[in-house]
Scaffold this motif. Structure first.
Motif, short mmCIF file in Angstrom:
data_model
loop_
_atom_site.label_atom_id
_atom_site.label_comp_id
_atom_site.label_asym_id
_atom_site.label_seq_id
_atom_site.Cartn_x
_atom_site.Cartn_y
_atom_site.Cartn_z
N ASP A 108 0.81 -1.22 0.00
CA ASP A 108 0.00 0.00 0.00
C ASP A 108 0.85 1.27 0.00
O ASP A 108 0.33 2.36 -0.20
CB ASP A 108 -0.93 0.02 1.23
N ALA A 109 2.15 1.12 0.21
CA ALA A 109 3.03 2.28 0.33
C ALA A 109 3.06 3.13 -0.93
O ALA A 109 3.20 4.36 -0.86
CB ALA A 109 4.45 1.84 0.69
N SER A 110 2.91 2.51 -2.10
CA SER A 110 2.96 3.27 -3.35
C SER A 110 1.81 4.27 -3.46
O SER A 110 1.90 5.25 -4.21
CB SER A 110 2.94 2.33 -4.56
N MET A 111 0.73 4.06 -2.71
CA MET A 111 -0.41 5.01 -2.74
C MET A 111 -0.13 6.26 -1.93
O MET A 111 -0.70 7.32 -2.21
CB MET A 111 -1.68 4.34 -2.19
N PHE A 112 0.70 6.15 -0.91
CA PHE A 112 0.83 7.24 0.05
C PHE A 112 1.33 8.57 -0.54
O PHE A 112 0.85 9.64 -0.15
CB PHE A 112 1.71 6.79 1.22
N PRO A 113 2.28 8.57 -1.49
CA PRO A 113 2.69 9.85 -2.09
C PRO A 113 1.58 10.52 -2.91
O PRO A 113 1.70 11.68 -3.27
CB PRO A 113 3.87 9.46 -2.99
N CYS A 114 0.50 9.77 -3.21
CA CYS A 114 -0.61 10.31 -4.00
C CYS A 114 -1.64 11.00 -3.13
O CYS A 114 -2.63 11.53 -3.65
CB CYS A 114 -1.31 9.19 -4.77
N ALA A 115 -1.44 10.98 -1.82
CA ALA A 115 -2.49 11.43 -0.89
C ALA A 115 -2.12 12.69 -0.14
O ALA A 115 -0.97 12.91 0.21
CB ALA A 115 -2.79 10.31 0.10
N GLY A 116 -3.15 13.48 0.12
CA GLY A 116 -2.99 14.61 1.04
C GLY A 116 -2.92 14.12 2.46
O GLY A 116 -2.31 14.75 3.33
N LEU A 117 -3.53 12.96 2.72
CA LEU A 117 -3.47 12.32 4.03
C LEU A 117 -3.28 10.82 3.82
O LEU A 117 -4.15 10.15 3.26
CB LEU A 117 -4.75 12.59 4.83
N ALA A 118 -2.16 10.31 4.26
CA ALA A 118 -1.84 8.88 4.15
C ALA A 118 -1.95 8.26 5.53
O ALA A 118 -1.25 8.67 6.46
CB ALA A 118 -0.43 8.69 3.59
N VAL A 119 -2.84 7.27 5.66
CA VAL A 119 -3.13 6.71 6.98
C VAL A 119 -2.87 5.21 7.00
O VAL A 119 -3.39 4.47 6.16
CB VAL A 119 -4.60 6.98 7.39
N ALA A 120 -2.09 4.78 7.96
CA ALA A 120 -1.83 3.35 8.15
C ALA A 120 -2.69 2.85 9.30
O ALA A 120 -2.88 3.54 10.31
CB ALA A 120 -0.36 3.11 8.48
N ALA A 121 -3.22 1.65 9.14
CA ALA A 121 -4.00 1.04 10.22
C ALA A 121 -3.08 0.68 11.38
O ALA A 121 -1.87 0.49 11.21
CB ALA A 121 -4.70 -0.21 9.69
N GLY A 122 -3.66 0.57 12.56
CA GLY A 122 -2.87 0.24 13.75
C GLY A 122 -2.21 -1.11 13.65
O GLY A 122 -1.19 -1.36 14.30
N ASN A 123 -2.77 -2.00 12.84
CA ASN A 123 -2.22 -3.34 12.63
C ASN A 123 -1.26 -3.41 11.44
O ASN A 123 -0.82 -4.49 11.06
CB ASN A 123 -3.35 -4.34 12.38
N ALA A 124 -0.91 -2.26 10.87
CA ALA A 124 -0.10 -2.23 9.66
C ALA A 124 1.33 -2.71 9.89
O ALA A 124 1.85 -2.66 11.02
CB ALA A 124 -0.07 -0.81 9.09
N MET A 125 1.96 -3.13 8.80
CA MET A 125 3.38 -3.50 8.86
C MET A 125 4.20 -2.27 9.26
O MET A 125 3.88 -1.14 8.85
CB MET A 125 3.85 -4.00 7.49
N PRO A 126 5.25 -2.45 10.07
CA PRO A 126 6.07 -1.31 10.52
C PRO A 126 6.58 -0.43 9.38
O PRO A 126 6.61 0.80 9.51
CB PRO A 126 7.22 -1.99 11.26
N ALA A 127 6.96 -1.04 8.26
CA ALA A 127 7.49 -0.26 7.14
C ALA A 127 6.45 0.70 6.58
O ALA A 127 6.80 1.79 6.10
CB ALA A 127 7.99 -1.19 6.04
N LEU A 128 5.18 0.33 6.62
CA LEU A 128 4.12 1.21 6.13
C LEU A 128 3.86 2.33 7.14
O LEU A 128 3.65 3.49 6.75
CB LEU A 128 2.84 0.44 5.86
N LYS A 129 3.86 2.00 8.41
CA LYS A 129 3.63 3.02 9.44
C LYS A 129 4.66 4.14 9.34
O LYS A 129 4.33 5.32 9.56
CB LYS A 129 3.68 2.38 10.82
N GLU A 130 5.89 3.78 9.00
CA GLU A 130 6.95 4.78 8.88
C GLU A 130 6.67 5.78 7.77
O GLU A 130 7.15 6.93 7.82
CB GLU A 130 8.29 4.09 8.64
#
Length: 270
Positions: free
Chosen positions: A224-246
């Motif tokens: 899901d990380a590839s979506m985050f630069p496309c967003a004004g707000l990128a949100v990771a779930a609390g259960n997300a992989m550590p690399a995504l939370k970063e």
């Protein structure tokens, strides 16, 4: 409404650990859409596996599937965009992966999940996705070569402790021509370089006339990380992989605590 669109992963983001979707999440998505927002699923699933879940959520319009390899219209069930892997490239990749004795390889084509043979790994994976598997009864590389098939993506299943070894081997094997991402601790998905959820989000944002500042993207896994630069707000779930939370602007509650509803109620509807 500040955020006019939400692009969301499904498994582990909208769905709970038991693969169900809570009524609270369904109501929140319905409220957001009724207010004029676009809610777009962005999943690695086959369209046939994602379609029933989109209906369950009451969604219409476009949906990103195959890890960004395809965009389908929910109502017509037809692809608006579909990328494939050239036969020779798929055969070369699979022949290399088939040398490993610790993974099971799948290939998605004809909107079906194809495998070399039946196995416990494959059965569990397909049960979660709600689709059957189609055993070729021969190495997938041979089946794809003999039939001139161009798969949309390749996916490999393995024990979690072998994923790093697999990624190192696979990336060297592909020589930069393929992207390898984990969508689960036991699942690695493989697509042509440049094909990912983020590229599909950009394609739809351009079609919808949306600026990145008007978009929320949310997920739980590295794919899901590839979506985050496309967003004004990128949100990771609390259960997300550590690399995504970063890489997230914000980390929310877990999928078992109605993460999607939490994002909509606290940010999207403000």
């Amino acid at each position: 409404m500040k955020y006019k669109a939400i692009f969301s992963d499904f498994d582990g983001t909208i769905s709970r650990s038991d693969n169900t979707v809570s009524e609270k999440v369904k109501r929140a998505i319905g409220k957001y859409v009724a207010a004029g927002g676009r809610f777009v699923l962005a999943t690695g699933r086959l369209f046939s596996a994602a379609y029933p879940r989109a209906l369950e959520l009451g969604l219409h319009g476009k949906m990103i599937v195959y890890q960004g390899g395809g965009i389908f219209d929910i109502d017509s069930k037809k692809p608006c965009y579909l990328n494939t892997i050239e036969t020779k490239s798929a055969v070369k990749l699979l022949r290399g992966l088939e040398k490993l004795d610790f993974c099971e390889n799948l290939a998605y084509f004809d909107d079906k999940c194809h495998c070399a043979r039946e196995s416990e790994y494959v059965d569990v994976f397909c049960d979660i996705c709600g689709v059957p598997s189609y055993p070729a009864q021969m190495p997938l590389s041979d089946y794809i070569e003999q039939n001139g098939i161009k798969p949309v993506k390749v996916l490999s299943l393995m024990m979690p402790e072998r994923t790093e070894e697999f990624l190192t081997y696979g990336r060297k094997l592909a020589g930069g021509e393929m992207t390898f991402v984990r969508s689960h601790k036991s699942v690695v998905e493989i697509l042509p370089e440049g094909i990912n959820k983020g590229a599909a989000v950009k394609r739809l944002c351009a079609e919808f006339g949306l600026d990145r500042s008007e978009v929320i993207c949310m997920g739980d896994s590295e794919n899901d990380a590839s979506m985050f630069p496309c967003a004004g707000l990128a949100v990771a779930a609390g259960n997300a992989m550590p690399a995504l939370k970063e890489k997230a602007d914000l980390v929310g509650v877990s999928n078992d605590e109605d993460f999607a509803a939490w994002v909509i109620e606290n940010y999207a509807m403000r």
